[in-house]
Design an enzyme around this catalytic site. Sequence first.
Site, short mmCIF file in Angstrom:
data_model
loop_
_atom_site.label_atom_id
_atom_site.label_comp_id
_atom_site.label_asym_id
_atom_site.label_seq_id
_atom_site.Cartn_x
_atom_site.Cartn_y
_atom_site.Cartn_z
N TYR A 150 -3.11 -43.43 75.19
CA TYR A 150 -4.04 -44.03 74.23
C TYR A 150 -3.94 -45.55 74.30
CZ TYR A 150 -6.83 -44.12 69.89
OH TYR A 150 -7.82 -44.31 68.94
N ASP A 187 -21.44 -34.76 77.06
CA ASP A 187 -20.03 -35.07 77.30
C ASP A 187 -20.03 -36.45 77.98
OD1 ASP A 187 -17.50 -35.45 78.32
OD2 ASP A 187 -17.30 -33.44 79.16
N SER A 233 -18.77 -36.51 64.06
CA SER A 233 -17.57 -36.48 63.21
C SER A 233 -17.05 -37.89 62.95
CB SER A 233 -16.50 -35.65 63.94
OG SER A 233 -15.26 -35.72 63.30
N ASN A 260 -18.75 -44.65 71.09
CA ASN A 260 -17.70 -44.47 70.09
C ASN A 260 -16.80 -43.27 70.35
OD1 ASN A 260 -16.67 -44.58 67.10
ND2 ASN A 260 -17.60 -42.54 67.31
N LYS A 313 -7.13 -47.72 75.58
CA LYS A 313 -7.81 -48.57 74.59
C LYS A 313 -7.71 -50.04 74.99
CE LYS A 313 -9.53 -45.41 71.87
NZ LYS A 313 -10.99 -45.26 71.69
N1 LIG Z 1 -9.13 -42.20 63.45
C1 LIG Z 1 -8.45 -43.29 63.71
O1 LIG Z 1 -7.41 -43.57 63.09
C2 LIG Z 1 -8.94 -44.24 64.77
C3 LIG Z 1 -8.34 -45.51 64.84
C4 LIG Z 1 -8.78 -46.39 65.81
C5 LIG Z 1 -9.79 -46.02 66.70
N2 LIG Z 1 -10.36 -44.79 66.62
C6 LIG Z 1 -11.40 -44.42 67.58
O2 LIG Z 1 -12.58 -44.12 66.88
C7 LIG Z 1 -13.42 -43.31 67.72
C8 LIG Z 1 -13.98 -42.16 66.90
O3 LIG Z 1 -12.90 -41.28 66.56
P1 LIG Z 1 -12.73 -40.63 65.14
O4 LIG Z 1 -11.46 -41.15 64.60
O5 LIG Z 1 -13.97 -40.75 64.35
O6 LIG Z 1 -12.40 -39.12 65.57
P2 LIG Z 1 -13.19 -37.75 65.41
O7 LIG Z 1 -12.40 -36.79 66.24
O8 LIG Z 1 -13.42 -37.43 63.99
O9 LIG Z 1 -14.59 -38.03 66.13
C9 LIG Z 1 -14.68 -38.17 67.52
C10 LIG Z 1 -15.92 -37.44 67.99
O10 LIG Z 1 -16.02 -37.67 69.41
C11 LIG Z 1 -16.43 -36.45 70.00
N3 LIG Z 1 -16.03 -36.43 71.40
C12 LIG Z 1 -14.78 -36.32 71.91
N4 LIG Z 1 -14.84 -36.30 73.25
C13 LIG Z 1 -16.15 -36.41 73.59
C14 LIG Z 1 -16.84 -36.43 74.82
N5 LIG Z 1 -16.20 -36.33 75.98
N6 LIG Z 1 -18.18 -36.60 74.79
C15 LIG Z 1 -18.84 -36.68 73.61
N7 LIG Z 1 -18.25 -36.64 72.42
C16 LIG Z 1 -16.91 -36.51 72.41
C17 LIG Z 1 -15.74 -35.36 69.20
O11 LIG Z 1 -16.39 -34.12 69.36
C18 LIG Z 1 -15.86 -35.92 67.79
O12 LIG Z 1 -17.04 -35.47 67.15
C19 LIG Z 1 -12.54 -42.89 68.90
O13 LIG Z 1 -12.87 -43.68 70.02
C20 LIG Z 1 -11.14 -43.19 68.42
O14 LIG Z 1 -10.24 -43.43 69.48
C21 LIG Z 1 -9.95 -43.89 65.66
#
Ligand SMILES: NC(=O)c1ccc[n+]([C@@H]2O[C@H](COP(=O)([O-])OP(=O)(O)OC[C@H]3O[C@@H](n4cnc5c(N)ncnc54)[C@H](O)[C@@H]3O)[C@@H](O)[C@H]2O)c1
Length: 281
Positions: A154, A63, A15, A90, A158
Amino acid sequence: MDVANRVAVVTGGASGIGRELCLALASRGAAGVVVADVDAQGSVAVAETIRSLGQKAVAVTADVSREPDVQGLVSRAEEAFGRIDLFCSNAGIIVAGGVEVPDAAWSRIWAVNVQSHVYVARAVLPGMLARGEGYLVITASAAGLLTQLGSAPYAVTKHAAVALAEWLAISYGDQGIGVSCLCPQAVTTNLGATSQRELPGGTGGSPPRTETVGSVSLQAALDGVLTPDQVAVSVIDGLAAERFLILPHPEVATYERRRAEDRDRWLGGMRRLQARLAEKS
Ligand SMILES: NC(=O)c1ccc[n+]([C@@H]2O[C@H](COP(=O)([O-])OP(=O)(O)OC[C@H]3O[C@@H](n4cnc5c(N)ncnc54)[C@H](O)[C@@H]3O)[C@@H](O)[C@H]2O)c1
């Protein structure tokens, strides 16, 4: 690192940012992409998309908060493609709230947002060091350089992820290991849906506004909400330049500098921003 002909693993690959990163790596000629996620169906779908484009990919259900799963993921990737050149650690979650957040939720977010990167480094570094090359990308957040209004877990996890990435870069940089740390502000993903509640923006940059993306109400930074494919392009560029900090929102560098220059002033600004947001809600 030029990702062409490289073997890459991406966690959270089903995702959002991880998915787009998998697709970007494949479209730039990666020798193989391992799409890893706790969401089995989602990771299979992304791997199928990549294969339908004529590139090599496998899906692995893992996981990342569990060390045996990370070890299994690394073994599976090596079985499929012989080695791992690039590991994008990620996967991440968000938990809203402050110190009242129950210990179980603090432990969970620590395990996913921090300890997973430790497990990844433990599992992949021996092989990379033996080959004298390898690259780790750790997805933190602008919240790891600044803060996350509304989510102490968070902000704290982070910051810890950034600290670990820096430590790895210092400790292994002279042994052929590249490390980058991805720190975006708001990105339109399922983060909120997959981890209770989304709180991007409010990371210490310019004032957020409220925006609805899909079913998730976002506190999106005025600096702009990026799409995950834009973030993936930033990662590919950051890798090519072998830059430690990958900042898809470049303003974050200015905010970080201001925070370091005068912490009291920055804290005052963040309190004012928080008060403005509270008035709006
Ligand atoms: N979306 C934002 O605004 C944003 C901003 C800064 C940083 N991030 C970071 O980007 C990264 C990706 O997040 P995203 O925004 O694409 O969110 P998202 O929820 O779309 O994707 C995250 C994915 O990680 C998977 N996941 C969660 N826990 C897991 C686990 N224990 N083991 C394996 N997979 C797991 C979920 O199933 C999901 O598919 C994260 O680390 C998030 O903190 C996101």
